[in-house]
Design a protein around this motif. Sequence first.
Motif, PDB file in Angstrom:
ATOM      1  N   GLU A  49     -36.486  32.227 -63.599  1.00 15.74           N
ATOM      2  CA  GLU A  49     -36.026  33.545 -64.043  1.00 15.74           C
ATOM      3  C   GLU A  49     -35.671  34.459 -62.881  1.00 15.74           C
ATOM      4  O   GLU A  49     -34.726  35.230 -62.950  1.00 15.74           O
ATOM      5  N   VAL A 105     -44.129  33.063 -67.230  1.00 17.35           N
ATOM      6  CA  VAL A 105     -43.210  32.910 -66.111  1.00 17.35           C
ATOM      7  C   VAL A 105     -44.012  33.205 -64.851  1.00 17.35           C
ATOM      8  O   VAL A 105     -44.508  34.315 -64.691  1.00 17.35           O
ATOM      9  N   GLU A 111     -38.193  40.188 -64.789  1.00 22.32           N
ATOM     10  CA  GLU A 111     -37.178  39.145 -64.557  1.00 22.32           C
ATOM     11  C   GLU A 111     -36.851  38.363 -65.812  1.00 22.32           C
ATOM     12  O   GLU A 111     -35.707  37.989 -66.033  1.00 22.32           O
ATOM     13  N   ALA A 112     -37.865  38.119 -66.623  1.00 17.88           N
ATOM     14  CA  ALA A 112     -37.639  37.306 -67.820  1.00 17.88           C
ATOM     15  C   ALA A 112     -36.737  38.008 -68.828  1.00 17.88           C
ATOM     16  O   ALA A 112     -36.198  37.372 -69.731  1.00 17.88           O
ATOM     17  N   GLU A 122     -45.157  36.927 -65.483  1.00 18.45           N
ATOM     18  CA  GLU A 122     -44.775  37.574 -66.736  1.00 18.45           C
ATOM     19  C   GLU A 122     -45.160  36.693 -67.907  1.00 18.45           C
ATOM     20  O   GLU A 122     -44.622  35.616 -68.083  1.00 18.45           O
ATOM     21  N   GLN A 163     -45.291  36.071 -71.898  1.00 17.18           N
ATOM     22  CA  GLN A 163     -44.680  36.499 -73.152  1.00 17.18           C
ATOM     23  C   GLN A 163     -45.550  35.992 -74.296  1.00 17.18           C
ATOM     24  O   GLN A 163     -46.062  34.871 -74.246  1.00 17.18           O
TER      25      GLN A 163
END
Lengths: 159, 159
Positions: free
Chosen positions: A89, A144, B89-90, B146, B148
């Motif tokens: 990413e 991520v 970024e994601a 990150e 999610q």
Amino acid sequence: MQNDHFQPHDHARCISTAVDAAERFCAAQGLRLTPVRRRTLEILLSEHRALGAYDILAKLDADGFGSQPPVAYRALDFLTANGFAHKVEALNAYVACTHPGADHAPAFLICRSCGVVEEAEAAPDKGPLARAAREAGFAIERAVVEAQGTCPACRSEHP
Amino acid sequence: MQNDHFQPHDHARCISTAVDAAERFCAAQGLRLTPVRRRTLEILLSEHRALGAYDILAKLDADGFGSQPPVAYRALDFLTANGFAHKVEALNAYVACTHPGADHAPAFLICRSCGVVEEAEAAPDKGPLARAAREAGFAIERAVVEAQGTCPACRSEHP
DNA sequence: CACTTAAATGATATAACATTACATATCAAC
DNA sequence: GTTGATATGTAATGTTATATCATTTAAGTG
């Protein structure tokens, strides 16, 4: 870490291992590793660096496949959905997975100098992030985890 | 975690605290929190969700600032460079930092359902990634972390 | 084998995200 | 008030990604 692609290594073996694994996985799951998909995987495997979708598209085009973005994005979708490749990413680019097949949580070490991307295991249930998530009652589905910095090979060259 | 923005909270306080902190930090460092920059920070602070650069640009334009992409990107560059905001970024989008000022390593919990982004501390020297980096001799300079998933509020609504 | 259906591909267009380059304006220091 | 540095305005362009629809290919079924 299973491997260390920052160092010189038998790269032909990386490629054949990964392609073989993808073939076997697809056969077992009834998935179709079509020519574009296979070639896309080979392109990604040709280096341990992340390639942009349009870089890949240019190579596919040169090889006689289609020349429009969906050609590359569809192949990448297939590869990433099945764990044969991952999206980085932080770079908006894609890398082949060097231990594909199983569903896994990748983490990356990205060298800013040589561009090599090394895949490690994210261990999504451990570490400070997992603790923060538990405290907040947050259910992590995907993580991520991408570290940017310099690899040992590049640091010894430019000390 | 210092806060929990998945739950209802005194949001006006989030805004004033962050703007005040940015003002003080800029005064101390001789940085200029100009009108566009300040307004961009306020726009980001208006929700605990990540906003795209073009969303921000549209609001800046409506407020009488410029209408071209560099207007938003320059303000975002200033805010991110000084730790007042971060790029997710994601999502290719930006969030305000709720505890700005110091140089810190952010990690994010991103709810796929309501879009709220909660900032936690990445603790770059701990966890499985740091261990993998040490083993490989890799020097981490920046980490993108990150997660999610779904926040507790959304899960209790759609069980 | 012929038919059906689902999956994959080809091709066009467009959306979304981001930067380069250059002109103008503002501010602080002298 | 002139200078130099920083910030802003604006046009053009580059880069990444998706929606849509037509066509082809592959696999399953009678």
